[in-house]
Scaffold this active site. Structure first.
Site, PDB file in Angstrom:
ATOM      1  N   LYS A   1      32.318  29.162 -52.684  1.00  0.00           N
ATOM      2  CA  LYS A   1      33.648  28.567 -52.821  1.00  0.00           C
ATOM      3  C   LYS A   1      34.323  28.601 -51.466  1.00  0.00           C
ATOM      4  O   LYS A   1      34.097  29.512 -50.659  1.00  0.00           O
ATOM      5  CB  LYS A   1      34.495  29.331 -53.835  1.00  0.00           C
ATOM      6  CG  LYS A   1      35.597  28.505 -54.474  1.00  0.00           C
ATOM      7  CD  LYS A   1      35.063  27.597 -55.562  1.00  0.00           C
ATOM      8  CE  LYS A   1      36.199  26.933 -56.340  1.00  0.00           C
ATOM      9  NZ  LYS A   1      35.690  26.207 -57.517  1.00  0.00           N
TER      10      LYS A   1
ATOM     11  N   VAL B   1      48.216  20.205 -67.645  1.00  0.00           N
ATOM     12  CA  VAL B   1      47.680  18.889 -68.029  1.00  0.00           C
ATOM     13  C   VAL B   1      47.521  18.012 -66.794  1.00  0.00           C
ATOM     14  O   VAL B   1      47.909  16.852 -66.762  1.00  0.00           O
ATOM     15  CB  VAL B   1      48.555  18.207 -69.104  1.00  0.00           C
ATOM     16  CG1 VAL B   1      48.365  18.874 -70.441  1.00  0.00           C
ATOM     17  CG2 VAL B   1      50.033  18.213 -68.715  1.00  0.00           C
ATOM     18  N   GLY B   2      46.941  18.600 -65.763  1.00  0.00           N
ATOM     19  CA  GLY B   2      46.682  17.868 -64.534  1.00  0.00           C
ATOM     20  C   GLY B   2      45.332  17.195 -64.566  1.00  0.00           C
ATOM     21  O   GLY B   2      44.993  16.470 -65.498  1.00  0.00           O
ATOM     22  N   LYS B   3      44.510  17.476 -63.553  1.00  0.00           N
ATOM     23  CA  LYS B   3      43.221  16.820 -63.390  1.00  0.00           C
ATOM     24  C   LYS B   3      42.381  16.842 -64.666  1.00  0.00           C
ATOM     25  O   LYS B   3      41.877  15.817 -65.123  1.00  0.00           O
ATOM     26  CB  LYS B   3      42.417  17.508 -62.281  1.00  0.00           C
ATOM     27  CG  LYS B   3      42.772  17.107 -60.866  1.00  0.00           C
ATOM     28  CD  LYS B   3      41.795  17.812 -59.931  1.00  0.00           C
ATOM     29  CE  LYS B   3      42.005  17.386 -58.489  1.00  0.00           C
ATOM     30  NZ  LYS B   3      41.020  18.033 -57.591  1.00  0.00           N
ATOM     31  N   VAL B   4      42.192  18.033 -65.219  1.00  0.00           N
ATOM     32  CA  VAL B   4      41.309  18.206 -66.373  1.00  0.00           C
ATOM     33  C   VAL B   4      42.077  18.147 -67.686  1.00  0.00           C
ATOM     34  O   VAL B   4      41.640  17.523 -68.657  1.00  0.00           O
ATOM     35  CB  VAL B   4      40.544  19.543 -66.271  1.00  0.00           C
ATOM     36  CG1 VAL B   4      39.691  19.776 -67.518  1.00  0.00           C
ATOM     37  CG2 VAL B   4      39.680  19.569 -65.020  1.00  0.00           C
ATOM     38  N   GLY B   5      43.234  18.798 -67.716  1.00  0.00           N
ATOM     39  CA  GLY B   5      43.970  18.954 -68.959  1.00  0.00           C
ATOM     40  C   GLY B   5      44.319  17.652 -69.646  1.00  0.00           C
ATOM     41  O   GLY B   5      44.249  17.558 -70.874  1.00  0.00           O
ATOM     42  N   HIS B   6      44.673  16.632 -68.879  1.00  0.00           N
ATOM     43  CA  HIS B   6      45.084  15.392 -69.535  1.00  0.00           C
ATOM     44  C   HIS B   6      43.893  14.681 -70.177  1.00  0.00           C
ATOM     45  O   HIS B   6      44.035  14.018 -71.211  1.00  0.00           O
ATOM     46  CB  HIS B   6      45.849  14.482 -68.568  1.00  0.00           C
ATOM     47  CG  HIS B   6      45.011  13.657 -67.660  1.00  0.00           C
ATOM     48  ND1 HIS B   6      44.458  14.155 -66.508  1.00  0.00           N
ATOM     49  CD2 HIS B   6      44.636  12.347 -67.723  1.00  0.00           C
ATOM     50  CE1 HIS B   6      43.784  13.199 -65.897  1.00  0.00           C
ATOM     51  NE2 HIS B   6      43.870  12.090 -66.610  1.00  0.00           N
TER      52      HIS B   6
END
Length: 369
Positions: free
Chosen positions: A88, A189-194
């Site tokens: 990472k 609810v950004g990149k993945v959440g939405h």
């Protein structure tokens, strides 16, 4: 030597959370780049993991995050069945203020200097367009745009994998792999959440969301007006009748403060490093809360970027991400058989794969180590 340095060295060389093969501190004063690249393991192959661009409170916090995230990637890649170890990188600073093309190119040169031991991709604060820039300086870059020979946004399959983990959790706990009629709370609810919200609604779930960014909430509610909005995460996790809690923002969501007030019976989300410290998984088990290990269910994205290295095929990746359902069920079964929390069971399976992959020490070599 300062106490802070002692702390970092203790983590690397003497802590159970350490064992990293290599940590690189990178600086380019001309562009303002300060970055940390952590390689935890190359036992299964070149280390693979994203680049996080974040305004850390201190350089020490950035190093600590890189170490934790890199270790998590080793376990994630092992459980996903990938021939990659874990690594990472973190870039220190506010991406809205200091991210430039020159800085990303400088970062790419540092990654390239490792000669392929670390393969980078997107993470919090970095996007497909950023990886296109990094790739100009580094061939070991994934998460690029289709126009640049990449697979595009890995959030799509990350969300799909989390959804499969939720289905497995529902199968294990309630005997039916559907979320129809279940109330699911999504924090972040950004990149993945939405994308995850879309899967949940399509499957018939009732969805409650929250996010610190009003624009992220508004994007979801504009597209899905049937969702409910909680004021904040503290409100969300206390929601009456909540069946599943999905942490999809930054790590540390499951802590001494949050676990005692969780109303959900299942935790399954996209965020990395959800357990604030070792022992939280036992607290969840003691409360009868089923925890789907984060690095298992959120592996859809890394499955996608790994496939990009071999010529991306979306259907092939989706089929592999679908197997997260079976992997999650296998972890729950192992946890039950061994009498341990699912997080510990997942660790055992991943560690076994990494250990078995290491070449044996040949006669005469041990004395040279």
């Amino acid at each position: 030597m300062t106490d802070v340095t002692d702390g970092v060295l203790h983590t690397l060389f003497r802590s159970d959370q350490g064992g990293h093969e290599q940590v690189v501190l990178c600086q380019d004063r001309a562009t303002g780049l300060k970055a940390v690249i952590a390689i935890h393991s190359t036992a299964l192959g070149p280390a693979l993991g994203g680049t996080r661009f974040y305004p850390y409170a201190s350089e020490e916090a950035a190093v600590a995050d890189a170490l934790n995230l890199a270790r998590g990637m080793s376990y994630k890649n092992a459980m996903a069945g990938l021939d990659h170890g874990g690594g990472k990188a973190v870039i220190i600073g506010d991406p809205e203020r200091i991210k430039t093309e020159e800085l990303l190119l400088a970062y790419g040169r540092f990654v390239a200097s490792l000669g392929g031991r670390y393969v980078t991709a997107c993470d919090v604060g970095t996007y497909v367009a950023d990886m296109d820039v990094v790739a100009r300086a580094c061939p070991w870059t994934t998460g690029r745009s289709p126009e640049s020979g990449g697979a595009g946004d890995s959030s799509v399959l990350t969300a799909y994998g989390v959804f499969q983990g939720m289905r497995a959790s529902a199968q294990h706990l309630w005997g039916d792999p559907t979320l129809r009629g279940r109330k699911v709370g999504v924090a972040g609810v950004g990149k993945v959440g939405h994308y995850l919200v879309g899967h949940l609604l399509e499957d018939g779930a009732e969805v409650v969301i929250t996010d610190v960014r009003p624009d992220a909430v508004r994007r979801v509610t504009d597209e899905h007006p049937e969702v409910t909005v909680a004021a904040d995460t503290a409100t969300l996790i206390r929601t009456e009748g909540l069946d599943i809690y999905a942490p999809c923002a930054l790590g540390g969501a499951l802590s001494d403060e949050s676990v005692p007030v969780l109303t959900a019976k299942v935790v399954c989300g996209a965020a990395n490093n959800q357990l604030a410290h070792p022992g939280v998984e036992k607290d969840l088990a003691d409360r009868g809360i089923l925890y789907a290990p984060d690095y298992v269910v959120n592996a859809g994205g890394v499955i996608q970027v790994a496939d990009e290295l071999h010529g991306f095929d979306f259907d092939r990746c989706k089929a592999k991400a679908s197997k997260i359902f079976d992997t999650t069920l296998a972890i729950f079964a192992r946890a039950k058989d061994d009498g341990i929390p699912p997080a510990a069971a997942a660790d055992r399976i991943a560690e076994q794969r990494m250990t078995e992959a290491r070449p044996p020490v040949l006669p005469g070599e041990a004395s040279q180590l």
